[in-house]
Design an enzyme around this catalytic site. Sequence first.
Site, PDB file in Angstrom:
ATOM      1  CB  VAL A   1      -1.068   0.020   1.080  1.00 60.53           C
ATOM      2  CG1 VAL A   1      -1.704   1.306   1.396  1.00 60.53           C
ATOM      3  CG2 VAL A   1      -1.835  -0.925   1.229  1.00 60.53           C
ATOM      4  CD  GLU A   2       4.432   1.279  -3.303  1.00 62.33           C
ATOM      5  OE1 GLU A   2       5.540   0.355  -2.717  1.00 62.33           O
ATOM      6  OE2 GLU A   2       3.929   1.295  -4.265  1.00 62.33           O
ATOM      7  CG  LEU A   3      -0.786   5.206  -4.788  1.00 59.08           C
ATOM      8  CD1 LEU A   3      -1.646   4.633  -6.007  1.00 59.08           C
ATOM      9  CD2 LEU A   3      -0.025   6.478  -5.122  1.00 59.08           C
TER      10      LEU A   3
END
Length: 297
Positions: free
Chosen positions: A151-153
């Site tokens: 999860v990066e956004l």
Amino acid sequence: MATKTKALPIFLSLLVVLALVEVSHGKLVIYWGQDSSETSLNATCNSGLYDLVNIAFLNKFGSGRTPQLNLAGHCNPANGGCKSLSSEIINCQKKKIKVLLSIGGGIGQYSLASTADAKKFADYLYNNFLGGKSTSRPFGTAVLDGIDFKVELGSAQHWDDLVRFLAAYSKPGRRIFLSAAPKCSIPDKFLGAALRTGLLGHLWVQFYNNPQCQYRPGDTSKIIATWKQWASMKWTTKLLLGMPASKAAGSGFIPAGVLINQIMPEIKKTPKFGGVMLWNRFYDRASNYTAVIRSSV
Ligand SMILES: *[C@@H]1O[C@H](CO)[C@@H](O)[C@H](O)[C@H]1NC(C)=O
Ligand SMILES: *[C@@H]1O[C@H](CO)[C@@H](O)[C@H](O)[C@H]1NC(C)=O
């Protein structure tokens, strides 16, 4: 005589201990799915290089969105084209290679609006990719081993809920493997609460594209210090070093010689050491990185 009979069992148990130390290798984890020229999933598993493959990514979901895969040019999920992966996933699993679905990634649209939304998405993942049932399973009948969180956004909300709901689907004999790829800077911007659940058993921390904690040419101090910090967290079960597989794959590339001679001996002292993760199959195939480092991991 007496000393001899005592010494023999001691000597034998010492041999057993040495043998165990010798075979306790770390795992090699690879991301696959972001470039069609990286070879098929079958070929990736048949290469004999990897112990676990993350299929990347399911990059659209949550907050009312219809979940959608993006596997670059490998297959078109919109017309059921990714069902062909079913036999390849099964082939990998027959070779004792775990196959996970990675959710998230650097490009996409995803977020969880509420605890109820997290529950709905957990059910979707279970029914469409894991042991549940659905008429729309994108990879057909193959049952994946688990879910990886990259999860990066978006927002940091409700990932902990999703982890708990997925973990609740684990059954004796069919444990759902849950992992995450947090960035190396602590605390992770998106996964902090999810990590603290202690239910994400394997963490392959991204020591790349993060200048504050990644390797810098000639300087291993930062990466080793940060590794120790991750290892000291009580919710870390197994820790893996996430790296770019080539210079082109991201910043923080570690030359194989530096990894083998300077970093591995340090991080393998950690009882939680679990191996290394590489981003990604496309770059790894071009650089031959895993083949070179594998016996040292
Ligand atoms: C993948 O490999 C397995 C085992 O060799 C084979 O049965 C299957 O047809 C292959 N799948 C594809 C899509 O090539
Ligand atoms: C990749 O590395 C392995 C191990 O060092 C070596 O045996 C092999 O020849 C290399 N392959 C290529 C294409 O360079």
